[in-house]
Design a protein around this motif. Structure first.
Motif, short mmCIF file in Angstrom:
data_model
loop_
_atom_site.label_atom_id
_atom_site.label_comp_id
_atom_site.label_asym_id
_atom_site.label_seq_id
_atom_site.Cartn_x
_atom_site.Cartn_y
_atom_site.Cartn_z
N THR A 172 0.92 -1.21 -0.11
CA THR A 172 -0.02 0.01 -0.25
C THR A 172 0.94 1.29 0.01
OG1 THR A 172 0.06 -0.05 2.57
CG2 THR A 172 -1.96 -1.06 1.27
N GLU A 173 2.06 1.34 0.71
CA GLU A 173 2.98 2.34 0.55
C GLU A 173 3.48 2.56 -0.94
OE1 GLU A 173 4.60 2.52 5.08
OE2 GLU A 173 5.60 0.93 3.73
N ILE A 174 3.81 1.59 -1.50
CA ILE A 174 4.20 1.54 -2.82
C ILE A 174 3.06 2.26 -3.79
CG2 ILE A 174 4.93 0.47 -4.86
CD1 ILE A 174 7.26 0.33 -2.81
N LEU A 175 2.04 1.92 -3.74
CA LEU A 175 0.88 2.28 -4.41
C LEU A 175 0.62 3.86 -3.96
CD1 LEU A 175 -1.68 -0.44 -4.29
CD2 LEU A 175 -0.30 0.02 -6.04
N ASP A 176 0.89 4.11 -2.66
CA ASP A 176 0.72 5.59 -2.32
C ASP A 176 1.98 6.42 -3.00
OD1 ASP A 176 -1.40 5.34 -0.55
OD2 ASP A 176 -0.36 4.94 1.21
N ARG A 177 2.95 5.99 -3.39
CA ARG A 177 4.02 6.60 -3.98
C ARG A 177 3.73 6.95 -5.31
NH1 ARG A 177 8.17 9.14 -0.60
NH2 ARG A 177 8.83 7.61 0.96
N VAL A 178 3.10 5.86 -5.84
CA VAL A 178 2.73 6.18 -7.43
C VAL A 178 1.80 6.91 -7.63
CG1 VAL A 178 2.06 4.88 -9.22
CG2 VAL A 178 3.78 3.41 -7.68
N THR A 179 0.81 7.00 -6.66
CA THR A 179 -0.49 7.76 -6.71
C THR A 179 0.03 9.06 -6.56
OG1 THR A 179 -1.89 6.09 -6.08
CG2 THR A 179 -2.54 8.23 -6.02
N ALA A 180 0.92 9.63 -5.61
CA ALA A 180 1.28 10.93 -5.20
C ALA A 180 2.05 11.38 -6.30
CB ALA A 180 2.22 10.70 -3.89
N ALA A 181 3.07 10.50 -7.09
CA ALA A 181 3.75 11.04 -8.03
C ALA A 181 2.99 11.49 -9.30
CB ALA A 181 4.82 10.04 -8.55
N ILE A 182 2.01 10.59 -9.77
CA ILE A 182 1.08 10.73 -10.55
C ILE A 182 0.36 12.40 -10.38
CG2 ILE A 182 -0.88 10.05 -11.79
CD1 ILE A 182 0.08 7.16 -11.38
N ASP A 183 -0.17 12.34 -9.25
CA ASP A 183 -0.96 13.65 -8.95
C ASP A 183 -0.22 14.87 -8.98
OD1 ASP A 183 -3.20 11.95 -8.48
OD2 ASP A 183 -3.01 12.00 -6.27
N GLU A 184 1.22 14.79 -8.69
CA GLU A 184 1.99 15.83 -8.65
C GLU A 184 2.39 16.18 -10.12
OE1 GLU A 184 6.38 16.90 -7.42
OE2 GLU A 184 5.53 15.27 -6.34
N ARG A 185 2.86 15.29 -10.90
CA ARG A 185 3.26 15.39 -12.31
C ARG A 185 2.20 15.48 -13.54
NH1 ARG A 185 8.28 13.89 -14.02
NH2 ARG A 185 8.77 14.39 -11.93
N ASP A 186 1.10 14.60 -13.04
CA ASP A 186 0.01 14.72 -14.22
C ASP A 186 0.57 14.45 -15.49
OD1 ASP A 186 -2.48 14.55 -15.43
OD2 ASP A 186 -2.64 16.73 -15.78
N PRO A 187 1.38 13.16 -15.69
CA PRO A 187 2.17 12.94 -17.05
C PRO A 187 1.25 12.66 -18.18
CG PRO A 187 2.26 10.99 -15.49
CD PRO A 187 1.49 11.97 -14.74
N ASP A 188 1.82 13.00 -19.19
CA ASP A 188 1.37 12.61 -20.64
C ASP A 188 1.69 11.07 -20.80
OD1 ASP A 188 -0.74 14.44 -20.77
OD2 ASP A 188 0.91 15.81 -21.67
N VAL A 189 3.14 10.83 -20.38
CA VAL A 189 3.77 9.58 -20.77
C VAL A 189 4.30 9.03 -19.77
CG1 VAL A 189 5.94 8.87 -22.05
CG2 VAL A 189 4.67 10.97 -23.14
N PHE A 190 4.18 7.70 -19.57
CA PHE A 190 4.92 6.89 -18.44
C PHE A 190 5.79 6.13 -19.41
CE2 PHE A 190 0.87 6.49 -15.91
CZ PHE A 190 1.40 6.87 -14.57
N VAL A 191 7.15 6.16 -18.78
CA VAL A 191 8.54 5.42 -18.91
C VAL A 191 8.68 4.32 -18.11
CG1 VAL A 191 10.68 5.43 -20.01
CG2 VAL A 191 9.47 7.31 -20.51
N VAL A 192 8.13 2.92 -18.60
CA VAL A 192 8.54 1.81 -17.55
C VAL A 192 9.52 0.84 -17.97
CG1 VAL A 192 6.02 2.17 -16.73
CG2 VAL A 192 6.61 0.70 -18.66
N ASP A 193 10.14 0.35 -17.13
CA ASP A 193 11.29 -0.88 -17.41
C ASP A 193 10.60 -1.86 -17.98
OD1 ASP A 193 13.26 0.91 -16.49
OD2 ASP A 193 13.54 -0.05 -14.55
#
Length: 715
Positions: A172-193
């Motif tokens: 849940t902490e990992i999901l919180d981190r991802v959600t917070a980053a999305i809310d802050e950045r509002d990205p148009d592009v995800f670059v994933v490994d």
């Protein structure tokens, strides 16, 4: 801000045919629905017993996926004028076009119905048919998510890398981190490994009751394609599964050529040229993008794109067959170490031959001329401008301008960000130009033709041989030449015409720029491993004036070579540069061998990264790859052909999984003898230009009793 400043960049398709268009600008993103779009294909009939257009139209209109059929004027090929063909509008998503085409091919005898504009990728088709430029702003907000493949294969995740920073914690902490980053950045592009991160995160949210988790701008995710294996030019590759999330582009580092070989700016440059939206361009091959650029040119000339290409070769005489099969120019390297060597390169030789000689599928061996235009082959080339030169000329010109801008930037305090953008664009265009020649000989190429491939080779051979003659007549000896490059050194007791002057003269006579690439204090051309012949693409040397070395084809340039061995080989080359004696290199080799024997080498420095070509059960010999396969299976990793396995050899005498250890496993042990053999092999590449092969190197290392600083001192 007005809506006109919003640029379409992402397109999603529902089964009912509705298209969701995502538009972005530097300030906002919005969605627009298009319910009127109908993807279109074209149909003609051939053969004396073929139904008429009216009969065919009537049959098509009865199909449930067909919305409308009409007659339009189009050119079925480059060599034909406009004629009446049937335009078939499909009631459904773009994927329905192929279903209709396949059904049509079951009617009558094969070849009765010819289908066009069938197998376009969905987003590209939409942009092409709607005349949309999907190039977003270069300031596109991007978010990078990194995760270890082992962790994705064994969820839940306990760590994730977000924009280069690693975060650990509970699911849940990992999901919180991802959600917070999305809310802050509002990205148009995800670059994933790895794109497998998408279903993994959603599954974690379901298991741990993380309500309303989303990666996109709307809930949910979609699998666009499953993973697959393919073969290209005899090499097995792996295509990972592809996923989609609403309103955002996914760039999968495990499945993107252009993003890795250039950068986002390079990709956006190709988006603008091809009209292939970023998400599709990111996973597309070089040939796929080149085809998209060619399709745009075809559409501008009212030419249709055949679904299943079939281009029989025209009749050739025995002499033509012999000449056509010769390939490109090669001049066997003069094996050895040569001083004062200069490298000359014809800039984008093959693309420039296409442009300056007007080589195109519809111009070579045309029906309107009977001339001997292609040297040695006797093919004619039409005077009418070809479509392929029109496709390539802007790319060549733009890349030349970018290279000039980079050269100018190197002489002044240029903005690093500006240089990064230019380098990305240059790299992306380079790969398009590199592929255009080979693509003409590719059997599945939409617009390829073998006679074009043969003609390009013929002109290239003539250009290189003429250049060789001119250089030798002006005091320069050729020590190696291949495809578009020549290495020359001054002839003794002969006055030399300055190379810059010769480059200008040859550029004018060939209509292709001959560039002075590099000067070397010395360069060494290697022997083939099991032959006394010179290896065409294995050499190394010291670049004059830059205090650096150039390496080509040797172990330190090979993807599978462990970092420790690559570092050792580079060090041996420096030793050769300093002392110019094989004995000194062998003594320095003992230093690296001593590190291995003492156990002073870290495991990360011994990793071998190999691509597997078959499934585990298809291997008939107990190779190291098989051993790594077996270890991966015990750890729950599903490795497909074309994917890479990274491992350390711990006991090469075994034929089981105990032979290797995957990099994800803990441990410090390694097989000293195995890695010692790799060091010897690397030393052979360095010393073969001086006539020393493996047996002599081993004998010297075994017999010498003299201890020198080189054998144990680090640099």
């Amino acid at each position: 801000m007005s809506h006109s400043s919003l640029v379409p960049f992402k397109f999603e398709f529902d089964e009912d045919g509705t298209v969701t268009v995502w538009q972005t600008s530097e300030e906002q993103t919005r969605r627009v629905e298009d319910t009127s779009y109908r993807p279109r294909m074209y149909v003609t009939t051939t053969g004396p017993a073929a139904p008429s257009r009216a009969e065919t139209a009537g049959l098509l209109e009865e199909l449930p996926l067909v919305d409308a059929v009409s007659e339009v004027q189009r050119r079925p090929s480059w060599r034909r004028d406009s004629e009446s063909v049937l335009a078939v509008d499909i009631d459904g998503p773009p994927s329905a076009v192929s279903r209709v085409a396949r059904q049509l091919h079951t009617w009558e005898t094969p070849g009765t119905y010819r289908c066009f504009n069938v197998d376009f990728s969905p987003q590209f088709r939409y942009c092409l048919e709607r005349d949309i430029d999907p190039t977003p702003p270069s300031t596109l907000p991007t978010l990078s998510l990194g995760v270890d493949l082992m962790d994705v294969s064994n969820p839940p995740l306990d760590s994730i890398e977000i924009d280069g920073t690693t975060h650990t914690g509970s699911p849940t902490e990992i999901l919180d981190r991802v959600t917070a980053a999305i809310d802050e950045r509002d990205p148009d592009v995800f670059v994933v490994d790895t794109a497998e991160l998408v279903p993994t995160l959603f599954e974690m949210a379901d298991v741990y009751g993380y309500d309303d988790f989303t990666l996109g701008r709307e809930p949910g995710w979609t699998q666009l394609a499953g993973k697959s294996t393919y073969t290209s030019y005899g090499r097995v590759g792996h295509s990972p599964a592809r996923y989609d999330i609403p309103g955002r582009v996914i760039v999968n580092r495990a499945n993107t050529f252009f993003f890795d070989e250039s950068n986002l700016d390079g990709c956006l440059d190709l988006v603008e040229r091809s009209r292939k939206p970023l998400q599709e361009l990111a996973w597309a091959s070089i040939g796929n993008v080149l085809t998209a650029i060619q399709i745009r040119e075809a559409c501008s000339r009212n030419v249709l794109v055949q679904w299943k290409s079939w281009r029989p070769e025209r009749f050739k005489t025995m002499r033509q067959l012999h000449e056509a099969d010769r390939g490109g120019f090669t001049f066997a390297p003069d094996v050895g170490l040569h001083e004062d060597v200069h490298e000359l390169d014809f800039s984008s030789l093959y693309p420039n031959i296409i442009v300056t000689r007007n080589i195109s599928p519809e111009t070579v061996r045309c029906d309107c001329h009977d001339r001997d235009d292609v040297p040695g082959l006797g093919y004619s080339i039409c005077d009418e401008p070809g479509y392929l030169p029109d496709v390539l000329e802007p790319i060549i010109s733009d890349r030349d301008e970018i290279k000039d801008a980079l050269a100018e930037a190197a002489t002044e305090a240029a903005d690093p960000e500006c240089i990064r953008r230019l380098e990305g664009r240059s790299a992306a265009l380079k790969w398009i130009l590199v592929s255009c020649f080979g693509y003409q000989g590719f059997s599945n190429a939409k617009f390829g033709r073998i006679e074009c491939h043969e003609s390009i080779n013929a002109f290239a051979r003539e250009i290189l041989l003429d250049a060789k003659d001119v250089l030798e007549q002006n005091g320069w000896e050729i020590v190696h030449g291949i495809v578009d490059s020549l290495w020359v050194t001054p002839m003794s007791d002969v006055e030399q015409t300055p190379l810059p002057e010769l480059c200008v003269d040859l550029s004018e006579s060939t209509e292709i720029r001959l560039e002075y690439e590099d000067a070397y204090d010395w360069i060494a051309f290697c022997l083939m491993r099991d032959s006394e012949a010179g290896a065409l693409t294995k050499y190394f040397g010291r670049v004059r004036g830059r205090n650096e070395y150039k390496y080509r084809g040797i172990e330190c340039r090979q993807r599978s070579t462990p970092p420790f061995v690559a570092d050792a080989q580079r060090d041996l080359i420096e030793t050769l540069d300093t002392h110019r004696e094989p004995e000194a290199v062998c003594e320095r080799l003992q230093y690296w061998r001593g590190q291995l024997r003492r156990g002073d080498v870290g495991p990360d420095e011994l990793v071998i990264d190999n691509r597997v070509s078959k499934r585990r059960e298809q291997y008939t010999h107990a190779t190291r790859n098989v051993a790594a396969f077996e270890r991966a299976a015990t750890m729950g990793l599903d490795i497909s052909p074309g994917e890479s396995l990274s491992y350390i050899v711990v006991d090469d005498s075994h034929e089981t999984a105990d032979r290797v250890r995957l990099t994800a496993e803990a441990g410090e042990r390694y097989d000293t003898a195995f890695y010692d053999n790799l060091l010897i092999r690397a030393a052979v590449s360095v010393l073969s230009p001086l006539g020393w092969r493996e047996q002599r190197i081993r004998a010297y290392c075994a017999e010498t009793t003299r201890t020198t600083l080189r054998s144990f001192a680090s640099k």
